[in-house]
Design an enzyme around this catalytic site. Structure first.
Site, short mmCIF file in Angstrom:
data_model
loop_
_atom_site.label_atom_id
_atom_site.label_comp_id
_atom_site.label_asym_id
_atom_site.label_seq_id
_atom_site.Cartn_x
_atom_site.Cartn_y
_atom_site.Cartn_z
N LYS A 26 0.77 -1.14 -0.08
CA LYS A 26 -0.13 0.09 0.16
C LYS A 26 0.80 1.26 0.06
O LYS A 26 0.63 2.20 -0.73
CB LYS A 26 -0.98 0.10 1.31
CG LYS A 26 -1.95 1.14 1.48
CD LYS A 26 -3.16 0.82 2.17
CE LYS A 26 -2.93 0.78 3.46
NZ LYS A 26 -2.93 2.13 3.99
N ARG B 182 2.87 5.99 -3.18
CA ARG B 182 4.09 6.70 -3.97
C ARG B 182 4.41 6.50 -5.31
O ARG B 182 4.59 7.48 -6.00
CB ARG B 182 5.30 6.40 -3.16
CG ARG B 182 5.24 6.72 -1.47
CD ARG B 182 6.26 6.06 -0.53
NE ARG B 182 6.19 6.41 0.82
CZ ARG B 182 5.38 6.45 1.77
NH1 ARG B 182 4.16 5.66 1.34
NH2 ARG B 182 5.67 6.78 2.97
N ARG C 27 -8.46 12.05 12.42
CA ARG C 27 -7.16 11.59 12.73
C ARG C 27 -6.20 12.97 12.69
O ARG C 27 -6.56 14.08 11.82
CB ARG C 27 -6.82 10.87 11.44
CG ARG C 27 -7.65 9.30 11.77
CD ARG C 27 -6.97 8.47 10.71
NE ARG C 27 -5.55 8.09 10.98
CZ ARG C 27 -5.01 7.22 10.01
NH1 ARG C 27 -5.74 6.88 9.02
NH2 ARG C 27 -3.79 7.00 10.05
N ASP D 50 1.64 -1.16 11.90
CA ASP D 50 0.29 -1.75 11.37
C ASP D 50 0.01 -2.95 11.91
O ASP D 50 -1.03 -3.45 11.64
CB ASP D 50 0.47 -1.63 10.10
CG ASP D 50 0.55 0.03 9.54
OD1 ASP D 50 0.18 0.84 10.29
OD2 ASP D 50 0.81 0.37 8.29
N ARG E 228 -6.86 1.93 17.82
CA ARG E 228 -6.51 0.35 17.80
C ARG E 228 -6.04 -0.11 19.29
O ARG E 228 -6.12 -1.35 19.27
CB ARG E 228 -5.33 -0.01 16.87
CG ARG E 228 -6.02 0.37 15.33
CD ARG E 228 -4.80 -0.03 14.60
NE ARG E 228 -5.56 0.10 13.15
CZ ARG E 228 -4.80 0.11 11.65
NH1 ARG E 228 -3.53 0.38 11.97
NH2 ARG E 228 -5.52 0.53 10.82
C1 S3P Z 1 2.61 4.78 6.13
C2 S3P Z 1 3.00 5.19 7.30
C3 S3P Z 1 2.68 4.75 8.76
C4 S3P Z 1 1.54 3.71 8.48
C5 S3P Z 1 0.60 3.81 7.36
C6 S3P Z 1 1.21 4.03 6.11
C7 S3P Z 1 3.00 5.33 4.96
O1 S3P Z 1 1.73 5.84 9.32
O2 S3P Z 1 0.75 3.47 9.87
O3 S3P Z 1 -0.43 2.67 7.26
O4 S3P Z 1 2.69 4.73 3.77
O5 S3P Z 1 3.93 6.17 4.94
P1 S3P Z 1 2.45 6.89 10.12
O6 S3P Z 1 3.45 7.77 9.13
O7 S3P Z 1 1.34 7.82 10.76
O8 S3P Z 1 3.22 6.32 11.22
#
Ligand code: S3P
Length: 419
Positions: free
Chosen positions: A13, A18, A114, A306, A337
């Protein structure tokens, strides 16, 4: 319940978001194969299209994006709807901060709760303006403009904050330096380097040297380790057999959960390890063994953040106590969570308690039964889906469809590898 066979989980993901953003901002054609085609990644595709980027229909099989370059995006006539996707909202904030127009960014009810000021603050220090209508969350208006460079000390380890600052520096053509309290996933850095940008990492400091250009580059998106973790955990808790999960991204900033599962006692092996487009990739073979509770070191939390809902469910099946601290970030994910995991574990008969920044779970081999409230959170649904698939357990999960944000085929894959 035994596990058997091999599977391939959908594309990562983080890398998928990106890949789309960098393809849109690159100069020329980028081909993307193996993209995760899920609701979250559709949100990024939709936001980029609203900004005028030539993103065609996304498919895992592959497609080409004609990038318009770092100055190629234009003002959107409507809202930029990020749906449930924090990565879309936060990374795109960095891009929007650096282009001279206003954008109105929205999201669903969960995303609107959030925190967004964590990205707004550094981007404001660079010269952008952010307006919030209610507290710290969406909706927000980003007033982009001419930015200056920044040296930013992040309070929370967050790849999204780091990436937003790097993308703002890239698009604005100014130097940025991000100091993180702990190393976070480094896909943005790797992907920028692969596109000709000078990004340096030393300890927990990332520096981007401006270059005023971004090359087009092809991406083969590897399998998502966060999705693979559900099946590694399933194999760890199964009554027998083994599972091979092929083509998984095993970037060390993402694989803390596999190390933790080994510490629980599971057999977790990497086979056919290789480098694919700047990311380490391997087949993960996992099998059950006797599991014992573990103490997760707060320093490794960013590498498994995660996966903590899944690890909490593994802890419920492991002998003894598992303790997680230093994970307060879990409270501001797609749901709280910590609360969601502990309340659901208690609701099904497990011994669990909340800590302000984590949880304690005492495992048992008694059957777990009851209703699971997901709060629309994909990772809560999948973690308890795995626990519910074990012999003797019977869990009624209130929302199966929420897995669509990261793993639309989860339930059929789960049914296919269990017997
Ligand atoms: C992500 C960074 C993480 C992760 C999210 C995806 C990313 O979040 O929990 O599922 O793609 O950069 P945080 O940057 O808030 O820690």
């Amino acid at each position: 319940m035994k596990v058997d066979g091999a599977l391939r989980v959908p594309g990562d993901k983080s890398i998928s978001h990106r890949a789309l953003m960098l393809a849109a901002l690159g100069k020329g054609e980028s081909r993307i194969r193996g993209l995760l085609c899920s609701a979250d990644v559709e949100s990024t595709a939709g936001v980029l299209r609203a900004l005028g980027a030539g993103i065609p229909e996304i498919t895992p099989a592959g497609f080409a994006v004609k990038g318009g370059g770092l100055r190629g995006l234009r003002e959107s006539a409507g809202d930029l709807d990020c749906g449930n996707s924090g990565t879309t909202a936060r990374l795109m904030s960095g891009v929007l901060a650096a282009i001279p127009f206003d954008s109105h960014v929205t999201g669903d009810a969960s995303l609107s709760r959030r925190p967004m000021k964590r990205v707004a603050r550094p981007l404001e220090a660079m010269g952008a303006r952010f307006e919030f209508t209610s507290g710290d969350g969406l909706p927000m208006t980003v007033r982009g403009g001419l930015l200056r460079g920044v040296t930013w000390f992040s309070e929370t380890p967050s790849a999204q904050v780091k990436s937003a600052i790097l993308l703002a520096g890239l698009v604005a053509d100014v130097p940025v330096e991000v100091h993180e309290p702990a190393a976070t996933r480094d896909h943005t850095e790797r992907m920028l380097r692969a596109r000709g940008v000078d990004v340096r990492t030393e300890e927990h400091v990332v520096t981007l040297v401006p270059a005023a250009r971004l090359d087009a580059a092809d991406t083969d998106v590897p399998g998502d380790p966060s999705s693979a973790a559900f099946f590694v955990a399933l194999a760890a808790m199964a009554g027998g057999g083994s599972l091979a999960i092929e083509g998984v991204c095993v970037n060390p900033t993402r694989t803390g959960a596999f190390r933790a599962l080994e510490e629980f006692g599971a057999r977790v092996q990497y086979q056919d390890a290789r480098d694919d487009g700047g990311e380490p990739v391997a087949t993960i073979v996992a099998a059950p063994r006797l599991l014992r509770g573990v103490t997760i070191d707060p320093a490794v939390v960013p590498s498994l953040i995660d996966e903590l809902p899944m690890l909490a469910c593994v802890a419920a099946r492991a002998e003894g106590e598992t303790r997680v601290t230093g994970a307060a970030e879990l409270r501001v994910k797609e749901s709280d969570r910590i609360a969601a995991v502990v309340r659901n574990l208690r609701a099904i008969g497990a011994d669990a308690e909340e800590l302000p920044d984590g949880f304690v779970v005492r495992g048992s081999d008694r059957p777990y039964r009851g209703r699971v409230t997901t709060h629309g959170d994909h990772r809560i649904a999948m973690a308890f889906g795995v626990l519910g698939a074990l012999s003797g357990n019977a869990l009624d999960i209130d929302d199966h469809a929420c897995v669509n944000v990261s793993y639309p085929g989860f339930w059929s894959d789960l049914a296919r590898v269990t017997s």
